[in-house]
Scaffold this active site. Sequence first.
Site, short mmCIF file in Angstrom:
data_model
loop_
_atom_site.label_atom_id
_atom_site.label_comp_id
_atom_site.label_asym_id
_atom_site.label_seq_id
_atom_site.Cartn_x
_atom_site.Cartn_y
_atom_site.Cartn_z
N LEU A 59 56.97 -15.86 19.51
CA LEU A 59 55.83 -15.53 20.36
C LEU A 59 54.92 -16.75 20.44
O LEU A 59 54.84 -17.53 19.50
CB LEU A 59 55.04 -14.35 19.77
CG LEU A 59 55.79 -13.03 19.60
CD1 LEU A 59 54.92 -12.03 18.86
CD2 LEU A 59 56.23 -12.48 20.94
N ASP A 60 54.21 -16.88 21.55
CA ASP A 60 53.20 -17.94 21.65
C ASP A 60 52.13 -17.69 20.59
O ASP A 60 51.92 -16.56 20.15
CB ASP A 60 52.57 -17.94 23.05
CG ASP A 60 53.53 -18.42 24.12
OD1 ASP A 60 54.54 -19.06 23.77
OD2 ASP A 60 53.27 -18.13 25.30
N ARG A 61 51.44 -18.74 20.22
CA ARG A 61 50.48 -18.70 19.11
C ARG A 61 49.50 -17.53 19.19
O ARG A 61 49.27 -16.85 18.21
CB ARG A 61 49.71 -20.02 19.05
CG ARG A 61 48.76 -20.09 17.87
CD ARG A 61 47.99 -21.39 17.80
NE ARG A 61 48.78 -22.53 18.22
CZ ARG A 61 48.39 -23.42 19.12
NH1 ARG A 61 47.23 -23.31 19.70
NH2 ARG A 61 49.16 -24.42 19.43
N THR A 112 49.73 -14.71 20.91
CA THR A 112 50.33 -13.43 21.25
C THR A 112 50.57 -12.61 19.99
O THR A 112 51.13 -13.11 19.02
CB THR A 112 51.66 -13.64 22.01
OG1 THR A 112 51.42 -14.46 23.14
CG2 THR A 112 52.25 -12.32 22.46
#
Length: 190
Positions: free
Chosen positions: A4-6, A8
């Site tokens: 996941l993006d940071r 998220t």
Amino acid sequence: VHRLDRDTSGCLLLAKGLAAARHCDRAFRDGRVAKTYVALVHGVPPAEPFAIDAWLGPDRRRPGKVVASASELPGFKPAHTEVQRRAAFARHALLALHPTTGRSHQLRVHLQSIGHPIVGDRDYGGDDLYLSAIKPGYKLRRGVDEKPLHKRMFLHAERLEFPSMDGAPVDVTMPMPDDLAAALRPLERD
């Protein structure tokens, strides 16, 4: 096997051991993993479900960022996201997103490309959410700087469905975290 993006929050798939990692990689490659994300976006897209198809590739002006293209370009890959509107507010909407491809920043760039960036996603055009922008007549005390209703991008990995190593279906859900749920409350009263 799934990242996941940071900023998220939500469901994340980790493999314990090489055999499990290979199994999960194969499931992702074969399209046997279903992901559901929830995002609060600027603007209100149509009520009917729709799809976003765009080619995604590196942004030459901003290293590490991604851009969308309507047509194939060198180094770009096709990306597909199914979108359903869950709730509409005066100037925002809560969306359920179902990516069928797994490109970097896919949801963020897809939503930006149709003019509905994710709230708080400063890299892709999303502004923070302030009570003064939602509540008419809201007055902040003198000398006090207004703080956003959230401290990060409004993107949450709500559900992950995949086959276990023995073939049994696994369905994992994670409720919206308190910080995002709290940011939604003023919109629901708007």
